[in-house]
Design a protein around this motif. Sequence first.
Motif, PDB file in Angstrom:
ATOM      1  N   LEU A 377      -0.290  15.405  -2.085  1.00 14.59           N
ATOM      2  CA  LEU A 377      -0.629  14.170  -1.361  1.00 14.59           C
ATOM      3  C   LEU A 377      -2.134  13.986  -1.233  1.00 14.59           C
ATOM      4  O   LEU A 377      -2.609  12.880  -0.962  1.00 14.59           O
ATOM      5  N   ALA A 378      -2.895  15.072  -1.420  1.00 17.62           N
ATOM      6  CA  ALA A 378      -4.357  14.977  -1.329  1.00 17.62           C
ATOM      7  C   ALA A 378      -4.966  14.261  -2.525  1.00 17.62           C
ATOM      8  O   ALA A 378      -6.109  13.793  -2.457  1.00 17.62           O
ATOM      9  N   SER A 379      -4.213  14.136  -3.601  1.00 21.04           N
ATOM     10  CA  SER A 379      -4.727  13.486  -4.800  1.00 21.04           C
ATOM     11  C   SER A 379      -4.863  11.980  -4.588  1.00 21.04           C
ATOM     12  O   SER A 379      -3.947  11.337  -4.071  1.00 21.04           O
ATOM     13  N   PRO A 380      -6.000  11.388  -4.986  1.00 12.38           N
ATOM     14  CA  PRO A 380      -6.183   9.930  -4.834  1.00 12.38           C
ATOM     15  C   PRO A 380      -5.171   9.115  -5.629  1.00 12.38           C
ATOM     16  O   PRO A 380      -4.937   7.950  -5.315  1.00 12.38           O
ATOM     17  N   THR A 381      -4.570   9.722  -6.648  1.00 10.63           N
ATOM     18  CA  THR A 381      -3.625   8.998  -7.501  1.00 10.63           C
ATOM     19  C   THR A 381      -2.171   9.278  -7.128  1.00 10.63           C
ATOM     20  O   THR A 381      -1.263   8.832  -7.834  1.00 10.63           O
ATOM     21  N   ASN A 382      -1.947  10.003  -6.017  1.00  6.91           N
ATOM     22  CA  ASN A 382      -0.579  10.343  -5.637  1.00  6.91           C
ATOM     23  C   ASN A 382       0.210   9.069  -5.326  1.00  6.91           C
ATOM     24  O   ASN A 382      -0.201   8.243  -4.505  1.00  6.91           O
ATOM     25  N   ALA A 383       1.365   8.924  -5.978  1.00  7.65           N
ATOM     26  CA  ALA A 383       2.140   7.685  -5.858  1.00  7.65           C
ATOM     27  C   ALA A 383       2.688   7.490  -4.448  1.00  7.65           C
ATOM     28  O   ALA A 383       2.725   6.366  -3.930  1.00  7.65           O
ATOM     29  N   ILE A 384       3.109   8.584  -3.815  1.00  6.00           N
ATOM     30  CA  ILE A 384       3.728   8.457  -2.489  1.00  6.00           C
ATOM     31  C   ILE A 384       2.698   8.066  -1.441  1.00  6.00           C
ATOM     32  O   ILE A 384       2.913   7.141  -0.653  1.00  6.00           O
ATOM     33  N   SER A 385       1.566   8.766  -1.411  1.00 16.45           N
ATOM     34  CA  SER A 385       0.550   8.441  -0.407  1.00 16.45           C
ATOM     35  C   SER A 385      -0.005   7.032  -0.617  1.00 16.45           C
ATOM     36  O   SER A 385      -0.273   6.306   0.346  1.00 16.45           O
ATOM     37  N   ASN A 386      -0.131   6.614  -1.887  1.00 19.98           N
ATOM     38  CA  ASN A 386      -0.609   5.256  -2.163  1.00 19.98           C
ATOM     39  C   ASN A 386       0.411   4.207  -1.736  1.00 19.98           C
ATOM     40  O   ASN A 386       0.056   3.137  -1.239  1.00 19.98           O
ATOM     41  N   LEU A 387       1.708   4.524  -1.922  1.00 16.67           N
ATOM     42  CA  LEU A 387       2.766   3.610  -1.492  1.00 16.67           C
ATOM     43  C   LEU A 387       2.741   3.438   0.027  1.00 16.67           C
ATOM     44  O   LEU A 387       2.817   2.315   0.547  1.00 16.67           O
ATOM     45  N   MET A 388       2.620   4.560   0.761  1.00 17.93           N
ATOM     46  CA  MET A 388       2.611   4.497   2.224  1.00 17.93           C
ATOM     47  C   MET A 388       1.358   3.793   2.736  1.00 17.93           C
ATOM     48  O   MET A 388       1.407   3.041   3.717  1.00 17.93           O
ATOM     49  N   LYS A 389       0.251   4.020   2.061  1.00 20.42           N
ATOM     50  CA  LYS A 389      -0.978   3.322   2.450  1.00 20.42           C
ATOM     51  C   LYS A 389      -0.825   1.826   2.234  1.00 20.42           C
ATOM     52  O   LYS A 389      -1.247   1.004   3.068  1.00 20.42           O
ATOM     53  N   GLN A 390      -0.216   1.462   1.111  1.00 16.10           N
ATOM     54  CA  GLN A 390      -0.004   0.052   0.805  1.00 16.10           C
ATOM     55  C   GLN A 390       0.874  -0.601   1.870  1.00 16.10           C
ATOM     56  O   GLN A 390       0.625  -1.736   2.292  1.00 16.10           O
ATOM     57  N   ARG A 391       1.886   0.120   2.330  1.00 19.56           N
ATOM     58  CA  ARG A 391       2.772  -0.423   3.367  1.00 19.56           C
ATOM     59  C   ARG A 391       2.027  -0.662   4.675  1.00 19.56           C
ATOM     60  O   ARG A 391       2.218  -1.688   5.338  1.00 19.56           O
ATOM     61  N   VAL A 392       1.168   0.291   5.054  1.00 23.05           N
ATOM     62  CA  VAL A 392       0.399   0.131   6.292  1.00 23.05           C
ATOM     63  C   VAL A 392      -0.558  -1.046   6.184  1.00 23.05           C
ATOM     64  O   VAL A 392      -0.659  -1.878   7.101  1.00 23.05           O
ATOM     65  N   MET A 393      -1.282  -1.126   5.078  1.00 24.72           N
ATOM     66  CA  MET A 393      -2.240  -2.207   4.909  1.00 24.72           C
ATOM     67  C   MET A 393      -1.536  -3.572   4.878  1.00 24.72           C
ATOM     68  O   MET A 393      -2.033  -4.546   5.460  1.00 24.72           O
ATOM     69  N   HIS A 394      -0.395  -3.626   4.225  1.00 27.21           N
ATOM     70  CA  HIS A 394       0.355  -4.877   4.177  1.00 27.21           C
ATOM     71  C   HIS A 394       0.836  -5.263   5.573  1.00 27.21           C
ATOM     72  O   HIS A 394       0.764  -6.446   5.963  1.00 27.21           O
TER      73      HIS A 394
END
Length: 460
Positions: A377-394
């Motif tokens: 999850l520490a990776s900037p390209t991790n699909a799961i962390s990016n998905l969850m971030k996208q949900r929060v920002m949305h």
Amino acid sequence: MEAANGVKNMSLAHEIAVNNDFQIEKLQPEQNSIEKRVREVMHKAFWDALEAKLSDDPPDYSHAMVLIEEVKESLLSLLLPQHVRLRTQVLEVFDMDLIRQKMENDAFDIFFYANYVIGTMARLCAPVRDEHVARLRELKEVVPLFKEIFEVLDLMKMDMANFTIQQMRPYLQQQSVDYERKKFNEFLKTQEENGTDGLECTRLWLKRNFERLLAEENTANDLAPTSSSPPPLTSFPSSSSSSSGPSKATPAAILNEAYMDTLNWDQSQIYPETLVMDRTRFCELESKCHMLTTIASVQLVTYSTVGAPIAGIQSLKQTLKSHVQTLLEGGKGDMKEVLMNAAEQVKKDVNECLVEHGFSQLDDEKKKLLEGQICDLASPTNAISNLMKQRVMHFIKESIPTRRMEPLKVPVGFSAVETELSQILGQFLRLISHNRSVFGPYYSDIISQLLQRQQDLSPR
């Protein structure tokens, strides 16, 4: 200097308006600083001189007169307008001409005045100071007694100032918009006289987000399906995407996009002049969003990896949230190292939960898989962390419009941190609402110029 003072006053008014916890605190010089040493030497010299004068035979009350005068002024400063009788009484007791006559005729009793001061302080002080005032009655030596009286009086002055700010906050919040705008306008005029654009970084900030909106809109148009087939289920609706019709890059959308930029700030960019007073607050909100995203990501990975045995166990969600949050808040250094510690804690929590509900503990393969998923999850390209971030920002972006009929739903995967997410959203909306009220006219002019320039460059 005039501009700097204006900005300083504007910052203070802004702090009172947006920070409900704002309080005046006692200024404490840094340890071993020159200011601290000078202050200590001066105070010691004064109190030593007072003690020496009072030890004379007969006592010399010249220094005591200074004390009595300062105590009188301090008491008067604590009185409210309705304290008419008490104010009259203080002025009568501290009749400086009468006190001077008593000193000259050896009829002055300093403890009479000390006891009157303590009694008056007891009537005026906040409950939190009752213990401090009570301790004053135990002191029987003049110099230690008056030293403590001044200490408590200083604290009471701060209490009164903070009480006044609290009582006036609604009024200050109403007035702060016009006041901040006025002071900022004065700052801009000073910058203009020096040949400097006081809104340069603000223009770049709005331009950058305007161009981002246009790029997203163009991409959406290029990818728009030619048939009437529905969009993919995994996509999120975008307020700026449309395959037809007028551009969604409206002034409101541009400003909202710019505000969202503060929650994912590029550190190579200079902060806009209009946001600089809230930079610390926006940075804290960005950090909190990242923390909640990480917690939600860890939970999603855990529940999807372990599967059916822990499905629906809400107590485990709260346990994971508490432990991961503690590790994130106390973690220092590399995020990967923090997540490695989190992975160990998650494995422990999951095994305890499995045993409690009658299941076998995780086997080595599941442990290794779970640990790897969490650390990744520490990776900037991790699909799961990016998905969850996208949900929060949305979720936050969709909360900005004020005219919304239906309540917003918490993003999927964030139920365990719903309270914290709501607090972040509330703080963010209050900040941008106040910011828009103060600087809205400047934003409107800049965005109008951007839209006009874009229209001029559009093919006809």
